[in-house]
Design an enzyme around this catalytic site. Sequence first.
Site, PDB file in Angstrom:
ATOM      1  N   ASP A 143      16.846  10.769  -8.414  1.00 27.51           N
ATOM      2  CA  ASP A 143      17.925  11.265  -9.092  1.00 27.51           C
ATOM      3  C   ASP A 143      18.606  11.086  -7.469  1.00 27.51           C
ATOM      4  O   ASP A 143      19.263  11.768  -6.746  1.00 27.51           O
ATOM      5  CB  ASP A 143      18.350  12.242  -8.955  1.00 27.51           C
ATOM      6  CG  ASP A 143      17.955  12.491 -10.202  1.00 27.51           C
ATOM      7  OD1 ASP A 143      18.197  11.425 -11.334  1.00 27.51           O
ATOM      8  OD2 ASP A 143      18.104  13.512 -11.320  1.00 27.51           O
ATOM      9  N   LYS A 168       2.848   4.504  -1.435  1.00 29.80           N
ATOM     10  CA  LYS A 168       3.120   5.549  -2.320  1.00 29.80           C
ATOM     11  C   LYS A 168       4.260   6.018  -2.532  1.00 29.80           C
ATOM     12  O   LYS A 168       4.775   7.218  -0.859  1.00 29.80           O
ATOM     13  CB  LYS A 168       2.080   6.481  -2.518  1.00 29.80           C
ATOM     14  CG  LYS A 168       0.560   5.276  -2.705  1.00 29.80           C
ATOM     15  CD  LYS A 168       0.000   5.361  -1.764  1.00 29.80           C
ATOM     16  CE  LYS A 168      -0.927   4.683  -1.282  1.00 29.80           C
ATOM     17  NZ  LYS A 168      -1.680   3.965  -0.682  1.00 29.80           N
ATOM     18  N   ASP A 175      -0.784  18.372  19.286  1.00 31.30           N
ATOM     19  CA  ASP A 175      -0.300  19.691  19.814  1.00 31.30           C
ATOM     20  C   ASP A 175       0.595  20.416  19.029  1.00 31.30           C
ATOM     21  O   ASP A 175       1.027  21.712  19.825  1.00 31.30           O
ATOM     22  CB  ASP A 175       0.562  19.482  20.901  1.00 31.30           C
ATOM     23  CG  ASP A 175       0.274  18.293  22.341  1.00 31.30           C
ATOM     24  OD1 ASP A 175      -1.457  18.692  22.007  1.00 31.30           O
ATOM     25  OD2 ASP A 175       0.344  18.011  22.756  1.00 31.30           O
ATOM     26  N   HIS A 197      -9.378  11.194   1.435  1.00 22.84           N
ATOM     27  CA  HIS A 197      -8.316  10.618   1.424  1.00 22.84           C
ATOM     28  C   HIS A 197      -6.770  10.229   1.785  1.00 22.84           C
ATOM     29  O   HIS A 197      -6.048   9.203   2.078  1.00 22.84           O
ATOM     30  CB  HIS A 197      -8.062   9.519  -0.009  1.00 22.84           C
ATOM     31  CG  HIS A 197      -7.460   8.013  -0.503  1.00 22.84           C
ATOM     32  ND1 HIS A 197      -5.908   7.709  -0.769  1.00 22.84           N
ATOM     33  CD2 HIS A 197      -8.058   7.026   0.122  1.00 22.84           C
ATOM     34  CE1 HIS A 197      -6.179   7.091  -0.655  1.00 22.84           C
ATOM     35  NE2 HIS A 197      -6.526   6.055  -0.328  1.00 22.84           N
ATOM     36  N   LYS A 210      -4.624  10.835   4.985  1.00 20.33           N
ATOM     37  CA  LYS A 210      -4.108   9.712   6.714  1.00 20.33           C
ATOM     38  C   LYS A 210      -2.821  10.928   7.057  1.00 20.33           C
ATOM     39  O   LYS A 210      -2.285  10.889   6.729  1.00 20.33           O
ATOM     40  CB  LYS A 210      -4.024   8.485   5.467  1.00 20.33           C
ATOM     41  CG  LYS A 210      -4.420   7.623   4.936  1.00 20.33           C
ATOM     42  CD  LYS A 210      -4.017   8.001   3.318  1.00 20.33           C
ATOM     43  CE  LYS A 210      -4.444   6.358   2.564  1.00 20.33           C
ATOM     44  NZ  LYS A 210      -5.667   5.855   3.226  1.00 20.33           N
ATOM     45  N   HIS A 250       0.828  -1.271   0.034  1.00 18.70           N
ATOM     46  CA  HIS A 250      -0.708   0.263   0.131  1.00 18.70           C
ATOM     47  C   HIS A 250       0.515   1.775  -0.020  1.00 18.70           C
ATOM     48  O   HIS A 250       0.213   2.036   0.072  1.00 18.70           O
ATOM     49  CB  HIS A 250      -0.792   0.151   1.145  1.00 18.70           C
ATOM     50  CG  HIS A 250      -2.113   0.892   1.101  1.00 18.70           C
ATOM     51  ND1 HIS A 250      -2.365   2.255   2.014  1.00 18.70           N
ATOM     52  CD2 HIS A 250      -3.305   0.729   0.064  1.00 18.70           C
ATOM     53  CE1 HIS A 250      -3.265   2.351   1.970  1.00 18.70           C
ATOM     54  NE2 HIS A 250      -4.078   2.114   0.634  1.00 18.70           N
TER      55      HIS A 250
END
Length: 490
Positions: free
Chosen positions: A236, A231, A415, A408, A410, A229
């Site tokens: 370079d 990404k 604080d 979508h 996450k 999952h």
Amino acid sequence: MSTVWSWILLFIVILLVANVILSGFVVFFERRNPASTWAWLLVLLFIPIFGFFAYMVFGRNSKREKMFREKEKYDQEVYYKYLFQDVHSAEEITEQKAFIENKGKLSHAEYVTDLAHLHLNSGNWITFNNKIEYFNNGKDKFEALVQDIRNAKEYIHLEYYIWRGDRLGSRLLDELTKKAAEGIEVRILYDGIGNSRLPKNFFDQFHAAGGYTAAFLPRFVVRLNYRNHRKLAIIDGKIGYIGGFNVGDEYLGIVNRYGPWRDTHLRFQGDAVDQMQMRFIMDWNFTAKFGLIHLGEKYFPKKEQQIKGVRTQIVSSGPDTQWKNIRNGYFKMINEAESNVFLTTPYFVPDDGIFEALRVAALSGLDVRIIIPGNPDHFFVYWASMSYLGELLEAGVRVYQYEKGFIHAKVLTIDGTVASVGSANMDIRSFELNFEVNAVIYNQKITEQMEEIFINDLKSCREITRETYEARGLVTRFKEQCSRLLSPLL
């Protein structure tokens, strides 16, 4: 005919016996939490034949898979040997040791250093010098990525759970094909199940130009549950992307089913890019059958311009890590928060520990707020998510449904001090089954900016109050409770 029926009956009896044996195996030999054990027993005992096949496909304990144990061992050997001995300076190693020995401090908040220790002890290096740019929409993120691809001089490494064969996926592949034809090293690592609908010839021209692809655990029935999952994009060794966007038109907000797509992605320059690069290399060498990457200075170049500032850890977790690193980080952040906890997640199926941590935080007087989608893409998970909200609302947690399209992102912040952004949802699947990667950022300015974005997102939300929650119909409550019982399996 009677012979046929006899064979069918014998087959059913064998399945039932196997079902009983498997039930005993789940109870006595699989090291599972009680909630997951009971959920699988319900499936096995009340839906015996279907339950047997469901367990074989989705229920096997990843930690018992030999290939993941071997990957974990390989990852540790490569990570420690190369990063500790060959990449970092003596000064940087001294900084890491200072934290291991509890001499280093990251900020005024003691728990921030404790959180860094938690991830460091799980093998996640602290990087002290980074520059971060963040994206909240797909158009800006992919335009920046395309520009970085065009400017690549040595190599491009991409790792995505989903890569569609639509306009965005084709456009990005065209750009990569051009770079491969120029002699640039280009590698694409994609999930085998997440991309099972890709046309078989989708990468043909890319391969012909000299590009490499690898499919992570493609289409093996017993491995359906273990999805990559993550990404990541590394260009370079100087630029790295991490976050929630996959590659597809819906992530641009141009698919009617979802409407505007709200996500969060980060673009890094600095030391953290080395950590993303190492994550990609370990995943690629586990997956690819050819074109293995041999570590060297090419992939970890010295930074031309020293960047001073943002401290970050790139934290990975999954069947290839000893601990539930990202889950434990979430748990630590919620428990140690002193003022507020702001969480955005498309899927909210917490384990008991996370659930209790959120309740206790709210009962302690902290400002605890959660944003979930109002336009869900997986209704079974959505019903399970809704089933948790009642007790949270009673404790004082404020919950909002995002209604301006699909959210979508996450993101977890506490604080105005620490932020976690990446691929991991606040659900059991991300904690235990998926291969995930997050960036944990120890920087007040960036965290406060993310909190401002969170507050702005609330303008596009509808708050779920205790009154509206209690007004749900019986059918809705029934669906929620059924989904709640099976939530450890989601």
